[in-house]
Design an enzyme around this catalytic site. Structure first.
Site, PDB file in Angstrom:
ATOM      1  N   HIS A  82      78.628  23.839  36.195  1.00 49.11           N
ATOM      2  CA  HIS A  82      79.307  23.930  37.526  1.00 49.11           C
ATOM      3  C   HIS A  82      80.580  24.322  36.915  1.00 49.11           C
ATOM      4  O   HIS A  82      81.458  23.385  36.097  1.00 49.11           O
ATOM      5  CB  HIS A  82      79.163  22.756  38.237  1.00 49.11           C
ATOM      6  CG  HIS A  82      79.916  22.567  39.513  1.00 49.11           C
ATOM      7  ND1 HIS A  82      79.566  23.107  40.587  1.00 49.11           N
ATOM      8  CD2 HIS A  82      81.325  22.032  39.881  1.00 49.11           C
ATOM      9  CE1 HIS A  82      80.201  23.219  41.569  1.00 49.11           C
ATOM     10  NE2 HIS A  82      81.354  22.534  41.201  1.00 49.11           N
ATOM     11  N   MET A  93      72.005  28.798  43.106  1.00 48.50           N
ATOM     12  CA  MET A  93      72.889  28.200  44.315  1.00 48.50           C
ATOM     13  C   MET A  93      71.740  27.456  45.300  1.00 48.50           C
ATOM     14  O   MET A  93      71.630  27.919  46.490  1.00 48.50           O
ATOM     15  CB  MET A  93      73.556  29.188  45.048  1.00 48.50           C
ATOM     16  CG  MET A  93      74.712  29.811  44.157  1.00 48.50           C
ATOM     17  SD  MET A  93      75.475  28.705  42.963  1.00 48.50           S
ATOM     18  CE  MET A  93      76.920  28.459  44.179  1.00 48.50           C
ATOM     19  N   ARG A  94      70.995  26.533  44.836  1.00 49.43           N
ATOM     20  CA  ARG A  94      69.933  25.954  45.492  1.00 49.43           C
ATOM     21  C   ARG A  94      69.646  24.760  45.014  1.00 49.43           C
ATOM     22  O   ARG A  94      69.750  24.751  43.819  1.00 49.43           O
ATOM     23  CB  ARG A  94      68.713  26.950  45.393  1.00 49.43           C
ATOM     24  CG  ARG A  94      67.395  26.509  46.485  1.00 49.43           C
ATOM     25  CD  ARG A  94      66.454  27.479  46.439  1.00 49.43           C
ATOM     26  NE  ARG A  94      66.889  28.592  46.891  1.00 49.43           N
ATOM     27  CZ  ARG A  94      66.826  28.841  48.105  1.00 49.43           C
ATOM     28  NH1 ARG A  94      66.451  28.024  49.256  1.00 49.43           N
ATOM     29  NH2 ARG A  94      67.349  30.399  48.655  1.00 49.43           N
ATOM     30  N   LEU A  95      69.356  23.601  45.946  1.00 52.40           N
ATOM     31  CA  LEU A  95      69.020  22.215  45.274  1.00 52.40           C
ATOM     32  C   LEU A  95      67.763  22.134  44.599  1.00 52.40           C
ATOM     33  O   LEU A  95      66.946  22.750  45.276  1.00 52.40           O
ATOM     34  CB  LEU A  95      69.203  20.930  46.477  1.00 52.40           C
ATOM     35  CG  LEU A  95      70.651  20.805  46.726  1.00 52.40           C
ATOM     36  CD1 LEU A  95      70.553  19.503  47.951  1.00 52.40           C
ATOM     37  CD2 LEU A  95      71.481  20.108  45.760  1.00 52.40           C
ATOM     38  N   ILE A  96      67.753  21.512  43.478  1.00 58.04           N
ATOM     39  CA  ILE A  96      66.409  21.502  43.203  1.00 58.04           C
ATOM     40  C   ILE A  96      65.520  20.066  43.807  1.00 58.04           C
ATOM     41  O   ILE A  96      66.274  19.128  44.027  1.00 58.04           O
ATOM     42  CB  ILE A  96      66.344  20.883  41.360  1.00 58.04           C
ATOM     43  CG1 ILE A  96      67.186  22.186  40.640  1.00 58.04           C
ATOM     44  CG2 ILE A  96      65.127  20.705  40.781  1.00 58.04           C
ATOM     45  CD1 ILE A  96      66.271  23.343  40.610  1.00 58.04           C
ATOM     46  N   SER A 152      76.363  36.317  34.800  1.00 60.68           N
ATOM     47  CA  SER A 152      77.066  36.436  33.572  1.00 60.68           C
ATOM     48  C   SER A 152      76.802  35.465  32.556  1.00 60.68           C
ATOM     49  O   SER A 152      76.682  35.608  31.551  1.00 60.68           O
ATOM     50  CB  SER A 152      78.470  36.563  33.933  1.00 60.68           C
ATOM     51  OG  SER A 152      79.076  35.433  34.527  1.00 60.68           O
ATOM     52  N   ASN A 153      76.246  34.408  33.156  1.00 54.68           N
ATOM     53  CA  ASN A 153      76.046  33.262  32.486  1.00 54.68           C
ATOM     54  C   ASN A 153      74.605  33.409  31.628  1.00 54.68           C
ATOM     55  O   ASN A 153      74.287  33.124  30.447  1.00 54.68           O
ATOM     56  CB  ASN A 153      75.980  31.802  33.044  1.00 54.68           C
ATOM     57  CG  ASN A 153      77.385  31.485  33.208  1.00 54.68           C
ATOM     58  OD1 ASN A 153      77.871  30.839  32.140  1.00 54.68           O
ATOM     59  ND2 ASN A 153      77.942  31.650  34.252  1.00 54.68           N
ATOM     60  N   LYS A 184      59.988  23.762  50.354  1.00 53.56           N
ATOM     61  CA  LYS A 184      60.243  23.673  48.865  1.00 53.56           C
ATOM     62  C   LYS A 184      59.380  23.172  48.136  1.00 53.56           C
ATOM     63  O   LYS A 184      59.325  23.412  46.780  1.00 53.56           O
ATOM     64  CB  LYS A 184      61.679  22.911  48.744  1.00 53.56           C
ATOM     65  CG  LYS A 184      62.263  22.825  47.350  1.00 53.56           C
ATOM     66  CD  LYS A 184      63.684  21.898  47.335  1.00 53.56           C
ATOM     67  CE  LYS A 184      64.746  22.897  47.973  1.00 53.56           C
ATOM     68  NZ  LYS A 184      66.083  22.528  47.516  1.00 53.56           N
ATOM     69  N   ASN A 233      72.337  22.026  34.350  1.00 54.89           N
ATOM     70  CA  ASN A 233      73.300  22.857  35.258  1.00 54.89           C
ATOM     71  C   ASN A 233      74.745  22.931  34.746  1.00 54.89           C
ATOM     72  O   ASN A 233      75.248  22.149  34.035  1.00 54.89           O
ATOM     73  CB  ASN A 233      73.410  22.265  36.791  1.00 54.89           C
ATOM     74  CG  ASN A 233      74.187  23.215  37.800  1.00 54.89           C
ATOM     75  OD1 ASN A 233      73.816  24.499  37.564  1.00 54.89           O
ATOM     76  ND2 ASN A 233      75.010  22.769  38.630  1.00 54.89           N
TER      77      ASN A 233
END
Ligand code: GAR
Length: 190
Positions: free
Chosen positions: A109, A90-93, A13-14, A65, A107
């Site tokens: 939040h 939903m994953r760390l950069i 949606s964003n 990664k 980001n």
């Protein structure tokens, strides 16, 4: 005009709000790519409908990664991307993208950070019984929902409000606030 890649993992949606703001001229930017780490996520359908090129990938198919971020970096470079905009990614950069995009990864939040980082921030806020929560937009660093804060907006939680009610309010704010904040940032007005 800044060129952006939106990264998302779910509903999108964003992503939709950012796309719509670009279309209406409220957000002066060009979406070059939607990057999605969850093949089949609804955001992919949204991007296809919007005519935005999609890069979907399965992290599991890479050894590390470093490996998949190296692939992503090559694609971003090909598209001349200036900023990475996380919208429910939903994953760390990791180190590769952080190195190539210093202060160029943003980001959103759904809490007033540093309160309630991580997954289900809205559920955490409701369960804790806080009376105020909100939305934070920040630069990404190696931590989970850490990094310098760009802007925040607060939302009151009424007594007895359910998680769904709070989530609806949070999303309404996000959809206005994210494009507006990105536009200010890209225009150097923050
Ligand atoms: C949004 O509420 C965003 O703030 C949150 O995921 C949701 C994605 O919704 N992000 C995080 O929790 C990041 N830690 P969407 O897919 O409908 O845009």
């Amino acid at each position: 005009m800044k060129k952006i890649a939106v990264f998302a993992s779910g509903n999108g949606s964003n992503f939709q709000a950012i796309h719509d703001a670009v279309e209406s001229g409220k957000l002066r930017a060009e979406i070059k790519l939607l990057v999605c780490d969850k093949p089949g996520a609804f955001v992919i359908e949204r991007a296809r409908k919007a005519g935005v090129p999609v890069l979907e990938f399965s992290p599991k198919q890479y050894a590390s990664k470093v490996e998949f971020e190296t692939m992503l970096h090559e694609e971003l470079q090909k598209n001349d991307v200036d900023y990475i905009v996380l919208a429910g990614y939903m994953r760390l950069i990791g180190s590769v993208l952080l190195k190539h995009y210093p202060e160029r990864i943003i980001n959103i939040h759904p809490s007033l950070l540093p309160a309630f980082p991580g997954v289900d921030a809205i559920g955490q806020a409701v369960a804790t019984g806080v009376k105020v929560t909100g939305v934070t937009i920040h630069f990404v660093d190696e931590g989970m929902d850490t990094g310098p804060i760009i802007a925040q907006r607060a939302i009151d939680i009424q007594d007895g409000a359910t998680k769904d009610e709070v989530a609806q309010k949070v999303h309404e704010i996000e959809h206005e606030f994210y494009p507006e904040t990105l536009d200010k940032l890209f225009e150097g007005k923050r």
